[in-house]
Scaffold this motif. Structure first.
Motif, PDB file in Angstrom:
ATOM      1  N   GLU A  88       1.473   7.172  -6.519  1.00  0.00           N
ATOM      2  CA  GLU A  88       0.445   8.192  -6.702  1.00  0.00           C
ATOM      3  C   GLU A  88       0.944   9.584  -6.341  1.00  0.00           C
ATOM      4  O   GLU A  88       0.558  10.564  -6.955  1.00  0.00           O
ATOM      5  N   ASN A  89       1.799   9.664  -5.329  1.00  0.00           N
ATOM      6  CA  ASN A  89       2.298  10.957  -4.870  1.00  0.00           C
ATOM      7  C   ASN A  89       3.763  10.812  -4.461  1.00  0.00           C
ATOM      8  O   ASN A  89       4.086  10.814  -3.265  1.00  0.00           O
ATOM      9  N   PRO A  90       4.634  10.675  -5.451  1.00  0.00           N
ATOM     10  CA  PRO A  90       6.035  10.393  -5.129  1.00  0.00           C
ATOM     11  C   PRO A  90       6.736  11.512  -4.359  1.00  0.00           C
ATOM     12  O   PRO A  90       7.585  11.230  -3.508  1.00  0.00           O
ATOM     13  N   GLU A  91       6.389  12.747  -4.608  1.00  0.00           N
ATOM     14  CA  GLU A  91       7.058  13.846  -3.909  1.00  0.00           C
ATOM     15  C   GLU A  91       6.759  13.808  -2.409  1.00  0.00           C
ATOM     16  O   GLU A  91       7.665  13.863  -1.574  1.00  0.00           O
ATOM     17  N   ALA A  92       5.491  13.716  -2.065  1.00  0.00           N
ATOM     18  CA  ALA A  92       5.106  13.709  -0.649  1.00  0.00           C
ATOM     19  C   ALA A  92       5.605  12.450   0.055  1.00  0.00           C
ATOM     20  O   ALA A  92       6.142  12.520   1.162  1.00  0.00           O
ATOM     21  N   MET A  93       5.432  11.303  -0.579  1.00  0.00           N
ATOM     22  CA  MET A  93       5.849  10.058   0.065  1.00  0.00           C
ATOM     23  C   MET A  93       7.370   9.968   0.146  1.00  0.00           C
ATOM     24  O   MET A  93       7.908   9.427   1.114  1.00  0.00           O
ATOM     25  N   GLY A  94       8.059  10.507  -0.840  1.00  0.00           N
ATOM     26  CA  GLY A  94       9.520  10.548  -0.772  1.00  0.00           C
ATOM     27  C   GLY A  94       9.991  11.405   0.393  1.00  0.00           C
ATOM     28  O   GLY A  94      10.926  11.038   1.111  1.00  0.00           O
ATOM     29  N   ALA A  95       9.323  12.536   0.583  1.00  0.00           N
ATOM     30  CA  ALA A  95       9.672  13.416   1.707  1.00  0.00           C
ATOM     31  C   ALA A  95       9.372  12.723   3.041  1.00  0.00           C
ATOM     32  O   ALA A  95      10.185  12.775   3.970  1.00  0.00           O
ATOM     33  N   LEU A  96       8.227  12.070   3.126  1.00  0.00           N
ATOM     34  CA  LEU A  96       7.868  11.356   4.353  1.00  0.00           C
ATOM     35  C   LEU A  96       8.875  10.245   4.638  1.00  0.00           C
ATOM     36  O   LEU A  96       9.366  10.117   5.763  1.00  0.00           O
ATOM     37  N   ASN A  97       9.184   9.455   3.638  1.00  0.00           N
ATOM     38  CA  ASN A  97      10.144   8.364   3.824  1.00  0.00           C
ATOM     39  C   ASN A  97      11.523   8.886   4.202  1.00  0.00           C
ATOM     40  O   ASN A  97      12.215   8.281   5.027  1.00  0.00           O
ATOM     41  N   GLY A  98      11.927  10.006   3.631  1.00  0.00           N
ATOM     42  CA  GLY A  98      13.206  10.610   3.995  1.00  0.00           C
ATOM     43  C   GLY A  98      13.219  11.060   5.440  1.00  0.00           C
ATOM     44  O   GLY A  98      14.195  10.846   6.170  1.00  0.00           O
ATOM     45  N   GLY A 136       0.817  -1.213   0.000  1.00  0.00           N
ATOM     46  CA  GLY A 136       0.000   0.000   0.000  1.00  0.00           C
ATOM     47  C   GLY A 136       0.846   1.257   0.000  1.00  0.00           C
ATOM     48  O   GLY A 136       0.551   2.221  -0.720  1.00  0.00           O
ATOM     49  N   MET A 137       1.906   1.260   0.806  1.00  0.00           N
ATOM     50  CA  MET A 137       2.794   2.429   0.838  1.00  0.00           C
ATOM     51  C   MET A 137       3.503   2.601  -0.511  1.00  0.00           C
ATOM     52  O   MET A 137       3.684   3.730  -0.978  1.00  0.00           O
ATOM     53  N   GLY A 138       3.878   1.482  -1.131  1.00  0.00           N
ATOM     54  CA  GLY A 138       4.493   1.552  -2.464  1.00  0.00           C
ATOM     55  C   GLY A 138       3.530   2.145  -3.485  1.00  0.00           C
ATOM     56  O   GLY A 138       3.911   3.001  -4.292  1.00  0.00           O
ATOM     57  N   ASN A 139       2.286   1.708  -3.432  1.00  0.00           N
ATOM     58  CA  ASN A 139       1.272   2.245  -4.347  1.00  0.00           C
ATOM     59  C   ASN A 139       1.003   3.718  -4.084  1.00  0.00           C
ATOM     60  O   ASN A 139       0.858   4.507  -5.022  1.00  0.00           O
ATOM     61  N   LEU A 140       0.945   4.087  -2.824  1.00  0.00           N
ATOM     62  CA  LEU A 140       0.744   5.490  -2.478  1.00  0.00           C
ATOM     63  C   LEU A 140       1.926   6.329  -2.970  1.00  0.00           C
ATOM     64  O   LEU A 140       1.741   7.450  -3.454  1.00  0.00           O
TER      65      LEU A 140
END
Length: 116
Positions: free
Chosen positions: A21-31, A14-18
């Motif tokens: 959908e929103n790579p900028e936000a999820m990349g920032a969150l993961n960072g 699910g996190m991969g799919n999200l």
């Protein structure tokens, strides 16, 4: 009994799919999460025990499953994980105790097998 391995897999997917959908936000969150949970002045082991307590207190089943697994990976023992959750119960009362007695203990019992 929860299938904590299936929950872990579902969350990862699910996190991969999200992220797609929103790579900028999820990349920032993961960072941010990666930086917060990296070795520093406070050890990764201690940080994962804190995360276990917060997950139990927050009653987030997916967080509980994830951080119990990560706590074992960081070198925590069964006893340390349960003690961290018990501290959370002191602040979260009955609801935190219920999630600790069920989801957290299911995760401890399952993921501990990987580290024996």
């Amino acid at each position: 009994m929860k299938d904590v391995r299936a929950m872990s897999k579902a969350m990862g997917q699910g996190m991969g799919n999200l992220g797609k959908e929103n790579p900028e936000a999820m990349g920032a969150l993961n960072g941010f999460i990666g930086a917060a949970l990296s070795e520093g002045k406070v050890s990764l082991k201690t940080k994962e025990l804190i995360a276990v307590g917060i997950a139990a207190y927050s009653r987030c089943e997916y967080c509980i499953v994830s951080h119990v697994a990560n706590a074992f990976k960081a070198g925590c023992t069964r006893e340390e994980i349960i003690e961290a959750a018990t501290v959370a119960i002191a602040f979260g009362g009955g609801p935190t105790a219920a999630y600790t007695a069920t989801t957290l203990m299911d995760a401890v019992n399952e993921f501990e097998k990987d580290f024996k």
